[in-house]
Design an enzyme around this catalytic site. Structure first.
Site, PDB file in Angstrom:
ATOM      1  N   ASP A 253      -5.446   2.710 -17.759  1.00 27.55           N
ATOM      2  CA  ASP A 253      -5.557   4.081 -17.511  1.00 27.55           C
ATOM      3  C   ASP A 253      -4.454   4.535 -16.797  1.00 27.55           C
ATOM      4  O   ASP A 253      -4.003   5.756 -16.966  1.00 27.55           O
ATOM      5  CB  ASP A 253      -6.629   3.654 -16.207  1.00 27.55           C
ATOM      6  CG  ASP A 253      -8.340   4.118 -17.010  1.00 27.55           C
ATOM      7  OD1 ASP A 253      -8.204   3.862 -18.347  1.00 27.55           O
ATOM      8  OD2 ASP A 253      -9.170   4.720 -16.682  1.00 27.55           O
TER       9      ASP A 253
ATOM     10  N   ASP B  62      -7.890  -3.258 -18.298  1.00 26.05           N
ATOM     11  CA  ASP B  62      -8.580  -1.567 -18.078  1.00 26.05           C
ATOM     12  C   ASP B  62      -7.800  -0.699 -16.618  1.00 26.05           C
ATOM     13  O   ASP B  62      -8.020   0.255 -17.214  1.00 26.05           O
ATOM     14  CB  ASP B  62     -10.240  -2.081 -16.898  1.00 26.05           C
ATOM     15  CG  ASP B  62     -11.082  -0.986 -17.305  1.00 26.05           C
ATOM     16  OD1 ASP B  62     -10.840  -0.110 -17.897  1.00 26.05           O
ATOM     17  OD2 ASP B  62     -12.496  -0.729 -17.108  1.00 26.05           O
TER      18      ASP B  62
ATOM     19  N   ASP C  39      -0.162  -6.730  -8.826  1.00 26.83           N
ATOM     20  CA  ASP C  39       0.850  -5.410  -8.496  1.00 26.83           C
ATOM     21  C   ASP C  39       1.727  -5.017  -9.131  1.00 26.83           C
ATOM     22  O   ASP C  39       1.828  -3.603  -8.614  1.00 26.83           O
ATOM     23  CB  ASP C  39       0.352  -6.106  -6.994  1.00 26.83           C
ATOM     24  CG  ASP C  39       0.662  -7.252  -6.482  1.00 26.83           C
ATOM     25  OD1 ASP C  39       0.489  -7.552  -8.238  1.00 26.83           O
ATOM     26  OD2 ASP C  39       0.338  -7.649  -5.164  1.00 26.83           O
TER      27      ASP C  39
ATOM     28  N   TYR D 218     -16.027  -8.788 -15.829  1.00 25.44           N
ATOM     29  CA  TYR D 218     -17.564  -8.002 -16.400  1.00 25.44           C
ATOM     30  C   TYR D 218     -18.665  -8.958 -17.293  1.00 25.44           C
ATOM     31  O   TYR D 218     -19.659  -8.354 -17.057  1.00 25.44           O
ATOM     32  CB  TYR D 218     -16.673  -7.378 -17.509  1.00 25.44           C
ATOM     33  CG  TYR D 218     -15.723  -6.047 -17.341  1.00 25.44           C
ATOM     34  CD1 TYR D 218     -14.703  -6.001 -16.395  1.00 25.44           C
ATOM     35  CD2 TYR D 218     -15.562  -4.310 -17.537  1.00 25.44           C
ATOM     36  CE1 TYR D 218     -13.649  -5.548 -16.359  1.00 25.44           C
ATOM     37  CE2 TYR D 218     -15.051  -3.973 -17.578  1.00 25.44           C
ATOM     38  CZ  TYR D 218     -14.530  -4.274 -16.259  1.00 25.44           C
ATOM     39  OH  TYR D 218     -13.874  -2.972 -16.095  1.00 25.44           O
TER      40      TYR D 218
ATOM     41  N   LYS E 243      -2.526 -12.384 -11.407  1.00 25.90           N
ATOM     42  CA  LYS E 243      -2.338 -12.507  -9.737  1.00 25.90           C
ATOM     43  C   LYS E 243      -2.710 -14.423  -9.666  1.00 25.90           C
ATOM     44  O   LYS E 243      -3.618 -14.966  -8.666  1.00 25.90           O
ATOM     45  CB  LYS E 243      -3.373 -12.283  -9.348  1.00 25.90           C
ATOM     46  CG  LYS E 243      -4.244 -11.785  -8.209  1.00 25.90           C
ATOM     47  CD  LYS E 243      -3.064 -10.470  -7.802  1.00 25.90           C
ATOM     48  CE  LYS E 243      -2.632 -10.471  -6.393  1.00 25.90           C
ATOM     49  NZ  LYS E 243      -1.851  -9.380  -5.575  1.00 25.90           N
TER      50      LYS E 243
END
Ligand code: NAD
Length: 367
Positions: free
Chosen positions: A251, A247, A223, A141, A191
């Site tokens: 959700d 983020d 993942d 970001y 990751k």
């Protein structure tokens, strides 16, 4: 106690849900005799329309001089053009950065009475009670370079994923300290197999973890974490992750609670004290966005905003009884069967945003 609070309602359903959080806050103020000094500020699309910027200097000053900031949401199709020079989301990203709010705390709790509102099987949801700690001021970001350009090969774009040791250490500490007060387990999401930052993240998680021998540390690829969140969600206690992964995962986690309208968050500059987090001018917000598809219909669920306000009472003001009463009021109103449209799964009556706010506010007075 005097509570100096900046309120930034923002766009879309932001002002609708924040009005209900303010209503409940007023009930808390009356009940516990607190002196509320509330000042409102502009941010996002509303601010672009009125001031030409997503974050006016006045709003920054207001937040810096307040004890806490309660924020709604920003954004919407009106400001979404690909060529727009300024975007509503710039406002919230900038205020997080300006206030140094690097730690976003997102509790995810499956309420017993809402288990049937989730698309997941109810037996999977029993005991779900986790906190997602999302790094908030680094990663994709914010890192540079971040730009668009065109050359003979067509249009190009770049975002950068960069983390420093200092940024990872401080977010890990927040996660481990939180775990100490909970079930003593941290799941660090990365990751590792593909990204250099993932390998650095894991290395530092192990180093910080070694200072917390009481806490079990597990590593999970992002993942796999996305899959485990819906496969075995009760297994998580504290999840810590970088900005983008956090983020997306939160959700996904919202589905466990039945709706995006249920998840609150606190963004802290993170100094950890003995019994609670203390930090100057922290910011509290529902995790959802401005929900333009339901804006103006009076049907948004205000619970995430109300629970964010409860987090503010706890973390910024140390008002633990007040925070617990708001949380209990939400739990009881849900237990009694009251629902906004996003939570209804049968023919129960549907409450508007404002009536749900009234019910919770009245419950606070009664408890
Ligand atoms: P969103 O969170 O606004 O909405 C996703 C879905 O959840 C929609 O179907 C919406 O109706 C529903 N929803 C959200 N909040 C709800 C509530 N309180 N009650 C009931 N249902 C609710 O995400 P989106 O649609 O991807 O984004 C819409 C806008 O919000 C975009 O402009 C985006 O950039 C912005 N956004 C802002 C923030 C923020 O301000 N922190 C966060 C996310 C998205």
């Amino acid at each position: 106690m005097k509570l100096n609070i900046a309120i930034l309602p923002g766009d879309g359903v932001g002002p609708e849900v924040i009005a209900e959080a303010e209503k409940v806050l007023n009930s808390v103020g009356e009940k516990f005799k607190h002196d509320l000094a509330i000042e409102k500020g502009l941010i996002g699309g509303d601010s672009i329309d009125k001031m030409g910027t997503a974050l006016p200097e006045e709003t920054v000053k207001l937040c810096q001089t307040s004890d806490a900031v309660l924020f709604g949401a920003v954004g919407g199709p009106k400001w979404d053009s690909a060529s727009a020079k300024v975007r509503p989301e710039d406002g919230i990203l900038a205020i997080r950065k300006q206030l140094g709010l690097f730690a976003n705390i997102r509790p995810v709790k499956a309420y017993k009475s809402l288990i049937h509102s989730s698309p997941l099987k109810s037996d999977l949801l029993t005991g779900v009670d986790m906190v997602i700690v999302r790094e908030l001021t680094g990663g994709l970001y914010f890192s540079k370079p971040k730009k668009r350009w065109a050359n003979k090969n067509g249009r190009q774009g770049v975002d950068t994923l960069r983390y420093s040791e200092k940024e990872i250490v401080r977010i890990m500490r927040v996660a481990f300290e939180l775990a100490l007060k909970r079930k003593c387990k941290v799941t660090s999401v990365d990751k590792f197999n593909v990204l250099e930052t993932g390998r650095l993240w894991r290395e530092i998680a192990n180093e910080v973890g070694s200072q917390y021998p009481q806490v079990q540390l597990e590593h999970m690829l992002v993942d796999n974490a996305a899959m485990q969140l819906v496969r075995n969600p009760a297994n998580f206690d504290v999840i810590v992750s970088e900005n983008t992964f956090g983020d997306i995962l939160s959700d996904e986690a919202a589905v466990l609670t039945g709706s995006m309208g249920m998840l609150p968050s606190a963004s802290l500059s993170g100094v950890i004290a003995e019994s609670t987090f203390t930090s100057k001018a922290s910011l509290y917000e529902p995790i959802h966005g401005s929900a333009p598809d339901i804006q103006g219909k009076g049907i948004a669920n205000p619970i995430a905003a109300i629970l964010s306000m409860a987090m503010m009472l706890r973390y910024s003001f140390g008002l633990l009884d007040e925070a617990s009463i708001v949380e209990s009021a939400v739990e009881e109103v849900l237990y009694e069967g009251y629902r906004t449209a996003d939570l209804v799964t049968d023919d129960s009556p549907v409450l508007s945003t404002s009536v749900m706010g009234d019910y919770i506010s009245n419950k606070v007075k009664l408890l």
